[in-house]
Design a protein around this motif. Sequence first.
Motif, PDB file in Angstrom:
ATOM      1  N   UNK A 264       5.895  -3.437  -3.673  1.00 19.08           N
ATOM      2  CA  UNK A 264       6.258  -3.375  -2.254  1.00 19.08           C
ATOM      3  C   UNK A 264       7.732  -3.037  -2.039  1.00 19.08           C
ATOM      4  N   UNK A 265       8.493  -2.916  -3.136  1.00 19.89           N
ATOM      5  CA  UNK A 265       9.902  -2.524  -3.025  1.00 19.89           C
ATOM      6  C   UNK A 265      10.148  -1.127  -3.582  1.00 19.89           C
ATOM      7  N   UNK A 266       9.080  -0.440  -3.953  1.00 16.67           N
ATOM      8  CA  UNK A 266       9.239   0.871  -4.597  1.00 16.67           C
ATOM      9  C   UNK A 266       9.953   1.863  -3.689  1.00 16.67           C
ATOM     10  N   UNK A 267       9.615   1.863  -2.397  1.00 15.00           N
ATOM     11  CA  UNK A 267      10.194   2.843  -1.471  1.00 15.00           C
ATOM     12  C   UNK A 267      11.693   2.631  -1.262  1.00 15.00           C
ATOM     13  N   UNK A 268      12.221   1.478  -1.683  1.00 18.19           N
ATOM     14  CA  UNK A 268      13.641   1.175  -1.473  1.00 18.19           C
ATOM     15  C   UNK A 268      14.513   1.563  -2.674  1.00 18.19           C
ATOM     16  N   UNK A 269      13.897   2.064  -3.739  1.00 16.71           N
ATOM     17  CA  UNK A 269      14.650   2.373  -4.963  1.00 16.71           C
ATOM     18  C   UNK A 269      15.365   3.715  -4.860  1.00 16.71           C
TER      19      UNK A 269
ATOM     20  N   UNK B 188      11.425  10.586 -15.093  1.00 17.39           N
ATOM     21  CA  UNK B 188      12.132  11.862 -15.179  1.00 17.39           C
ATOM     22  C   UNK B 188      12.711  12.207 -13.815  1.00 17.39           C
ATOM     23  N   UNK B 189      13.546  13.240 -13.777  1.00 15.13           N
ATOM     24  CA  UNK B 189      14.150  13.667 -12.516  1.00 15.13           C
ATOM     25  C   UNK B 189      13.076  14.087 -11.515  1.00 15.13           C
ATOM     26  N   UNK B 190      12.050  14.788 -12.003  1.00 17.61           N
ATOM     27  CA  UNK B 190      10.953  15.224 -11.128  1.00 17.61           C
ATOM     28  C   UNK B 190      10.195  14.021 -10.566  1.00 17.61           C
ATOM     29  N   UNK B 191       9.965  13.034 -11.412  1.00 17.98           N
ATOM     30  CA  UNK B 191       9.245  11.836 -10.977  1.00 17.98           C
ATOM     31  C   UNK B 191      10.082  11.016  -9.988  1.00 17.98           C
ATOM     32  N   UNK B 192      11.372  10.930 -10.250  1.00 17.99           N
ATOM     33  CA  UNK B 192      12.257  10.215  -9.323  1.00 17.99           C
ATOM     34  C   UNK B 192      12.242  10.873  -7.944  1.00 17.99           C
ATOM     35  N   UNK B 193      12.252  12.191  -7.925  1.00 18.15           N
ATOM     36  CA  UNK B 193      12.227  12.921  -6.652  1.00 18.15           C
ATOM     37  C   UNK B 193      10.920  12.653  -5.911  1.00 18.15           C
ATOM     38  N   UNK B 194       9.808  12.569  -6.640  1.00 16.03           N
ATOM     39  CA  UNK B 194       8.512  12.306  -5.996  1.00 16.03           C
ATOM     40  C   UNK B 194       8.486  10.933  -5.338  1.00 16.03           C
TER      41      UNK B 194
ATOM     42  N   UNK C 192       0.830  -1.206   0.000  1.00 22.66           N
ATOM     43  CA  UNK C 192       0.000   0.000   0.000  1.00 22.66           C
ATOM     44  C   UNK C 192       0.865   1.257   0.000  1.00 22.66           C
ATOM     45  N   UNK C 193       1.972   1.223   0.723  1.00 19.76           N
ATOM     46  CA  UNK C 193       2.886   2.374   0.702  1.00 19.76           C
ATOM     47  C   UNK C 193       3.385   2.625  -0.724  1.00 19.76           C
ATOM     48  N   UNK C 194       3.660   1.526  -1.424  1.00 21.66           N
ATOM     49  CA  UNK C 194       4.120   1.675  -2.800  1.00 21.66           C
ATOM     50  C   UNK C 194       3.078   2.348  -3.674  1.00 21.66           C
ATOM     51  N   UNK C 195       1.822   1.900  -3.564  1.00 17.84           N
ATOM     52  CA  UNK C 195       0.756   2.523  -4.358  1.00 17.84           C
ATOM     53  C   UNK C 195       0.539   3.973  -3.940  1.00 17.84           C
ATOM     54  N   UNK C 196       0.624   4.254  -2.648  1.00 20.35           N
ATOM     55  CA  UNK C 196       0.448   5.631  -2.168  1.00 20.35           C
ATOM     56  C   UNK C 196       1.563   6.531  -2.702  1.00 20.35           C
ATOM     57  N   UNK C 197       2.764   6.007  -2.777  1.00 21.75           N
ATOM     58  CA  UNK C 197       3.870   6.778  -3.357  1.00 21.75           C
ATOM     59  C   UNK C 197       3.607   7.020  -4.842  1.00 21.75           C
ATOM     60  N   UNK C 198       3.184   5.977  -5.537  1.00 19.51           N
ATOM     61  CA  UNK C 198       2.985   6.084  -6.982  1.00 19.51           C
ATOM     62  C   UNK C 198       1.905   7.111  -7.331  1.00 19.51           C
ATOM     63  N   UNK C 199       0.893   7.252  -6.478  1.00 15.80           N
ATOM     64  CA  UNK C 199      -0.161   8.243  -6.747  1.00 15.80           C
ATOM     65  C   UNK C 199       0.371   9.671  -6.661  1.00 15.80           C
ATOM     66  N   UNK C 200       1.529   9.860  -6.030  1.00 18.24           N
ATOM     67  CA  UNK C 200       2.098  11.202  -5.887  1.00 18.24           C
ATOM     68  C   UNK C 200       3.045  11.571  -7.034  1.00 18.24           C
ATOM     69  N   UNK C 201       3.276  10.631  -7.936  1.00 17.79           N
ATOM     70  CA  UNK C 201       4.214  10.895  -9.034  1.00 17.79           C
ATOM     71  C   UNK C 201       3.518  11.717 -10.114  1.00 17.79           C
ATOM     72  N   UNK C 202       4.032  12.906 -10.430  1.00 19.17           N
ATOM     73  CA  UNK C 202       3.363  13.765 -11.407  1.00 19.17           C
ATOM     74  C   UNK C 202       3.519  13.266 -12.838  1.00 19.17           C
ATOM     75  N   UNK C 203       2.444  13.428 -13.613  1.00 12.80           N
ATOM     76  CA  UNK C 203       2.465  13.138 -15.055  1.00 12.80           C
ATOM     77  C   UNK C 203       3.025  11.746 -15.375  1.00 12.80           C
ATOM     78  N   UNK C 204       2.630  10.770 -14.564  1.00 14.96           N
ATOM     79  CA  UNK C 204       3.084   9.395 -14.790  1.00 14.96           C
ATOM     80  C   UNK C 204       2.229   8.748 -15.873  1.00 14.96           C
TER      81      UNK C 204
END
Length: 369
Positions: free
Chosen positions: A33-38, A49-55, A6-18
């Motif tokens: 479930x490993x997204x937060x570790x990247x 993109x750099x902006x998306x990576x930062x998000x 769920x943390x991974x999906x919550x992070x992904x919803x914050x990525x702009x223009x994905x």
Amino acid sequence: MRDKSLRGWLILTQVPRLRVSQRRALLAKVPIDALSEQTAHDLAAVGLTAEQCHAVTHPNHAMIERSLEWARQENCHLIGFDHPAYPALLREIARPPLLLYVQGDLTCLAMPQLAMVGSRHATPQGLETAYQFAKQLVEHGVAITSGLALGIDGRAHKGALEGHGKTLAVLGSGLANVYPARHRALAERIEAQGALVSEFWPEAPPRAEHFPRRNRLISGLSAGVLVVEAAPQSGSLITARYALEQNRDVFAIPGPIDQVQSRGCHQLIKQGATLTDCVDDILHEIDSLISFAACQQTELFSDAPKLDTHEGLPFPELLANVGTKATCVDVLAERCNQPVHEIMMQLLDLELQGLVAAVPGGYVRTRRG
């Protein structure tokens, strides 16, 4: 593990223009479930993109924690795109939400649904029509989906409730911030006898830009959209337009020609919507989907073990890739590594034998299959 996903999906919803293609490429390489570790370098390597990576590497942790805390409450559910309860029809729209916040009966998501929308400034006749149609439709096992707005929406919800059926209210705000405030009591009734649904985090306020997104969710969850009354520039026509884009049926109830609330419905009928003056007009069109959804609901929430083998059945590789959620022909061809025209021929054979069924969005396996 569930919280990590769920943390991974919550992070992904914050990525702009994905873009959808970016999301697919990312999830093909990185489990959710490993997204937060990247690291930013890892994410850039799969096309962000750099902006998306930062998000991803610097998400809004406060929002994530509040969302997870909300989901730990009784009767509150946070449904990621990979969750078995995520609605099959909703997966098929162009940009499905990655997360759904659901408050109430989770099984409602798998029910056959009809969207009912219309004017906030409805006539007494329109309000009564919405009430009676909703009340009759739930008697046939159809859940009523609408937007909790004043006017037609609210009356449709009430008809479903008083017909002892299920109804889903899709909000343009977070579920902890019910809008309109006048319908908070109605929202409580819906939670007890159906479900409240939103793609916005629980404390999100109602904003103008949220409501078109809500409308595409209303139509995306449903087999079709019934417009009861609508002015020419009504938001209900936006929902109908989304329905057409999503390959859903559109129904419209005609009214007096000199009444502004009828003009939107007449416009839809001229454009090909089904002129509707009784419930049977709707049931006839969505009957096959009702049968499919009833089967899906039984299988989705059953504890019975599912069989993995297709020994002795025709085209076992294809059949193994057709499940209880609609899968389109292109996806099946890719999974089986076969040309589309061959897959089509095999599907026709399987359908004639009663092993699969064609539904909006692709094919599903029947009980025999």
